[in-house]
Write an enzyme that holds these catalytic residues in place. Sequence first.
Site, short mmCIF file in Angstrom:
data_model
loop_
_atom_site.label_atom_id
_atom_site.label_comp_id
_atom_site.label_asym_id
_atom_site.label_seq_id
_atom_site.Cartn_x
_atom_site.Cartn_y
_atom_site.Cartn_z
N ASP A 53 0.76 -1.37 0.00
CA ASP A 53 -0.05 -0.20 -0.10
C ASP A 53 0.64 1.21 -0.05
OD1 ASP A 53 -1.88 2.10 1.08
OD2 ASP A 53 -3.17 0.30 1.90
N ASN A 89 -2.01 12.98 -5.57
CA ASN A 89 -2.98 13.07 -6.61
C ASN A 89 -3.72 14.90 -6.62
OD1 ASN A 89 -3.29 10.95 -7.69
ND2 ASN A 89 -4.66 10.30 -6.72
N HIS A 132 -4.42 14.06 -11.46
CA HIS A 132 -4.36 12.62 -10.70
C HIS A 132 -3.43 11.92 -12.79
CE1 HIS A 132 -8.25 11.56 -8.13
NE2 HIS A 132 -8.55 13.01 -8.94
N ASP A 190 -1.68 8.60 -11.86
CA ASP A 190 -1.48 7.40 -12.42
C ASP A 190 0.34 7.20 -12.43
OD1 ASP A 190 -4.00 7.17 -12.27
OD2 ASP A 190 -4.17 8.10 -14.82
N GLU A 237 -4.15 2.43 -4.13
CA GLU A 237 -3.01 2.80 -4.37
C GLU A 237 -2.93 1.10 -4.10
OE1 GLU A 237 -4.54 4.85 -0.93
OE2 GLU A 237 -5.12 4.31 -2.54
#
Length: 440
Positions: A300, A308, A313, A317, A343
């Site tokens: 994680d 973000n 975003h 990505d 994530e």
Amino acid sequence: MKSEATEDPPRRRWVAVGEWSLWQRPRHWVYFTLSTEAVTVGLTVAAFFIFPIAGDDVGLFAFLAALGLVHTEATRKIERMRRTLNVTPHINMTSVWMLPAALLLPPPLVALLAVVLYTHLGMRSWGNLEHVAVHKTVTNASTMILSCYATAFAATFFLTGPITATLDVKAISLAVIAGVIVHFLVALIITIIALYLAEPDQATPERLFGSYDDNALELTTLCLGGLMILVLMHQPVLSMLMFLPMFVLQRSMLAKQLEEMASKDMKTGLLNAVTWHNRGEREISRADRSAGEFSVLMIDLDYFKKINDTYGHLAGDDMLISLAELLKRETRSHDLVGRFGGEEFVVLLAGASEREALAAADRIRELIVELVVETRTNEGTPVTITDRTASIGVASYPTAGESLDEVLAAADAAVYVAKESGRNRVVGAANRKALVATAG
């Protein structure tokens, strides 16, 4: 049912030369691409003055052009879908017509045939795909022409004259085999260089070389082209039999692409949660039969939302994609690497004990800290993302649970402990109070 008007590609809008998307590409890629195209044009012009063109050559050119155009038109919807779904270099099927042209026609007609077939492909099969600009079609045609020229040159080492006038069956066979190999290698080398120059930061082996299936498809098409040479030399009418195998081959490749798309996370290319779980269940069965073991890593990213919120975003990505590529590099081909959403990533290390998995997880944790991601904000401003961390939970089968869901739950609980204890840690499910690795 879609109307015929919606299926046909829209007309292209003509733009000024200075507005071509070509000039937006990396400078070194532009130089390389324009250089290869200049070499192609130069060799073709020179060939017009060196190689005579007979009436029979024109007839064979027209025949091959007709075969190629009919094939392209019959499969254009399949080709369009395959091109849309591809993430590695696209393999089209023109080699089955171009390889015979390379050995049976003079170079000027070879170049003209490539222009005819790729113009038709660009207008009919790829014309409504926004990501296929005109300069890409020109580049593909140029690569094909250069590969064909190299094929014809390689054949001269086995032939003393035109292949159609050669009676030595062994010499013809060697020339065809050499042509297939040289064509494949030249096209591969040009493509690798172009892809590297286009995006050096994303130049992974799979991206440059293509997948095993991609290369197998290209070699298969070239082998069919090699057989077409013999057919055209002795019984041209039998070339009609090539249409059905080519159609079935393209449909089967499309079906495989659709199957892969259904099993992959679209953003990262890793296994999606459903597919990962299904394959993980098979690993449970395998471990049961052999009294074996495996371990699961739940990974994680820490404070991913800040990426973000800070950069947008698109940058987020790119971070996820970079992490996915790191995980693929650091795991074995038979391990299962998937994205569970957001994530959160999960890795199944086949045959690994928890102790071995903890060592692997800590290595991955350190690599994530060292990861450098070059990206852009939503407004296009270049940014560099560094010093990211991850919390990783590790659980093993059968000690952490007798089912895959139980092992996953144990790994997830270990991730929670890692985050509660300060993040950037690896925690094993066997003793969640013992932090195996902490921030340096």
